[in-house]
Design a protein around this motif. Structure first.
Motif, short mmCIF file in Angstrom:
data_model
loop_
_atom_site.label_atom_id
_atom_site.label_comp_id
_atom_site.label_asym_id
_atom_site.label_seq_id
_atom_site.Cartn_x
_atom_site.Cartn_y
_atom_site.Cartn_z
N PHE A 222 41.28 10.36 20.99
CA PHE A 222 39.95 9.82 20.69
C PHE A 222 38.84 10.76 21.13
N ASP A 223 39.11 11.61 22.11
CA ASP A 223 38.13 12.59 22.52
C ASP A 223 38.85 13.71 23.27
N LYS A 224 38.29 14.92 23.17
CA LYS A 224 38.88 16.08 23.84
C LYS A 224 37.77 16.94 24.40
N VAL A 225 37.97 17.42 25.62
CA VAL A 225 37.03 18.34 26.26
C VAL A 225 37.81 19.55 26.74
N SER A 226 37.37 20.73 26.34
CA SER A 226 37.97 21.99 26.82
C SER A 226 36.94 22.69 27.70
N GLN A 227 37.39 23.19 28.83
CA GLN A 227 36.46 23.83 29.75
C GLN A 227 37.14 25.01 30.43
N SER A 228 36.37 26.07 30.67
CA SER A 228 36.90 27.27 31.31
C SER A 228 36.11 27.58 32.57
N ILE A 229 36.79 28.19 33.53
CA ILE A 229 36.11 28.67 34.73
C ILE A 229 36.51 30.11 34.97
N ALA A 230 35.58 30.88 35.56
CA ALA A 230 35.86 32.27 35.90
C ALA A 230 36.52 32.33 37.27
N LEU A 231 37.39 33.30 37.45
CA LEU A 231 38.13 33.44 38.71
C LEU A 231 37.58 34.61 39.51
N ASP A 232 37.16 34.32 40.73
CA ASP A 232 36.74 35.37 41.66
C ASP A 232 37.94 35.82 42.48
N LYS A 233 37.87 37.05 43.00
CA LYS A 233 38.98 37.57 43.78
C LYS A 233 39.15 36.80 45.08
N SER A 234 40.39 36.47 45.41
CA SER A 234 40.68 35.73 46.63
C SER A 234 40.53 36.64 47.86
N PRO A 235 40.08 36.08 48.99
CA PRO A 235 40.03 36.88 50.23
C PRO A 235 41.40 37.06 50.85
N LEU A 236 42.44 36.48 50.23
CA LEU A 236 43.80 36.58 50.77
C LEU A 236 44.73 37.21 49.75
N SER A 237 45.74 37.87 50.25
CA SER A 237 46.82 38.33 49.39
C SER A 237 48.10 38.38 50.22
N VAL A 238 49.22 38.23 49.55
CA VAL A 238 50.51 38.24 50.24
C VAL A 238 51.54 38.87 49.31
N GLU A 239 52.47 39.65 49.87
CA GLU A 239 53.52 40.26 49.07
C GLU A 239 54.81 40.30 49.86
N ILE A 240 55.91 40.40 49.12
CA ILE A 240 57.25 40.34 49.73
C ILE A 240 57.97 41.66 49.51
N ASN A 241 58.65 42.12 50.54
CA ASN A 241 59.49 43.32 50.45
C ASN A 241 60.89 42.97 50.93
#
Length: 359
Positions: A222-241
């Motif tokens: 009966f109704d539809k809304v599409s919305q987008s947001i921009a992504l800013d860089k996170s102050p955190l990051s993590v990686e696995i070795n």
């Protein structure tokens, strides 16, 4: 001319999900008597008959005999369930004359007025968000008609990187469908969804929200809304070795040495937590060794490190074994995978990394 014999009358304003009456006037302005008169109405996509025969796309009514100069009116109860596709509905008038063996048939098309949604859907969310931060989505819905609407539901579609955490009301199906039920004319309601942006991300994140209605066993939008947001860089990051290799393949009896590196920049708090969750049936936990002050959460396969440092980076590590005996019982017991899910949480932000190792 069919235009002289058929006349349509319908409301100027039509709402999705709200029944309306369509009248078709039939007038015999000829000099003949019409016998065995029938009127058939066929509907385009998006409109149905609002009765037990709702699945029919054609409705035929027998009008009997119409004398010269007589007229009658046939009423149809209809329901719009989606915006018209542009195709018209069609009325077909059919009758016999006294001196003719074959039937006469006349057709006339009619286009519905513009169809509006009886329910308006409004979505409020920030124009941008930092990766790992909490995202609050507020959804408001209102019945703009004077009639009560029933069997309503709300559905949301999230981008892959959105991790649902909670909502102001528990979802009825999965984490994205809520049953609203009945909504009185003029009344409204709201729902708030909370989640995080983790995992693979893009510069823009797309969300879709739907207001649905079940009509005679079929679900319509009966109704539809599409919305987008921009992504800013996170102050955190993590990686696995793993074992100092970019694509390590494990073997029976191996010892896996995991290193979890992390970085923190402006916006992250000094107090942080690193979590490592082990997923797989062939990890050998009897050979586990945890470094850097980590500990196993009781009753789980999750290791936790509490970190107290400022901006910059660091690493934690642990090792765990691979079982010698996989306990193979069926031919399909193969292609084993060891999975490590690492997460860094600092204040309102978090970052996640996942590594899967083939055995």
């Amino acid at each position: 001319d069919a235009g002289d014999h058929l006349l349509f009358q319908a409301p100027k304003e039509i709402f999705l999900g709200v029944p309306f009456d369509l009248s078709v006037g039939v007038q015999n302005n000829s000099g003949d008597v019409w016998r065995d008169v029938t009127l058939a109405l066929s509907l385009p996509d998006g409109a149905i008959f609002a009765d037990a025969d709702s699945k029919k796309v054609l409705h035929i009514k027998n009008l009997g005999t119409l004398g010269s100069g007589s007229q009658t009116r046939v009423d149809f109860r209809l329901l719009a369930v989606s915006p018209p596709t542009g195709a018209p509905m069609q009325a077909v008038l059919s009758y016999l004359l006294d001196d003719a063996r074959s039937r006469f048939e006349e057709k006339k098309d009619f286009n519905l007025a513009s169809v509006a949604s009886a329910i308006s859907l409004t979505v409020s969310m920030p124009p941008n968000i930092t990766g790992g931060g909490d995202l609050h989505i507020k959804i408001e819905y209102k019945n703009n008609s004077a009639l009560d609407l029933e069997n309503l539901s709300l559905k949301s579609e999230y981008p892959q990187s959105f991790i649902y955490t909670s909502a102001s009301e528990k979802a009825d199906e999965g984490n994205n469908i809520w049953q609203i039920g009945a909504l009185r004319g003029g009344s409204s309601g709201n729902l708030t969804i909370v989640g995080k942006i983790l995992g693979p991300t893009a510069d823009k994140l797309d969300f879709n929200f739907y207001l649905l209605a079940d009509v005679y066993g079929q679900r319509y939008v009966f109704d539809k809304v599409s919305q987008s947001i921009a992504l800013d860089k996170s102050p955190l990051s993590v990686e696995i070795n793993l074992n100092e290799s970019g694509n390590y393949v494990a073997r029976p009896g191996d010892v896996l040495s995991y290193g979890i590196g992390y970085t923190k920049s402006g916006g992250a708090s000094a107090q942080s937590t690193v979590k490592a969750k082990l997923v797989g049936s062939i990890f050998d936990f009897s050979k586990m060794k945890i470094d850097d002050g980590g500990y196993i959460r009781p009753g789980s396969n999750q290791i936790i490190w509490n970190i107290d440092d400022n901006e910059g980076g660091g690493a934690v590590s642990f090792s765990v074994g691979v079982k010698d005996d996989y306990g193979i019982e069926r031919l399909g017991d193969r292609n084993f995978v060891l999975r490590l899910e690492a997460e860094l949480a600092s204040g309102e932000y978090s970052a996640q990394s996942i590594q899967e190792t083939n055995v």
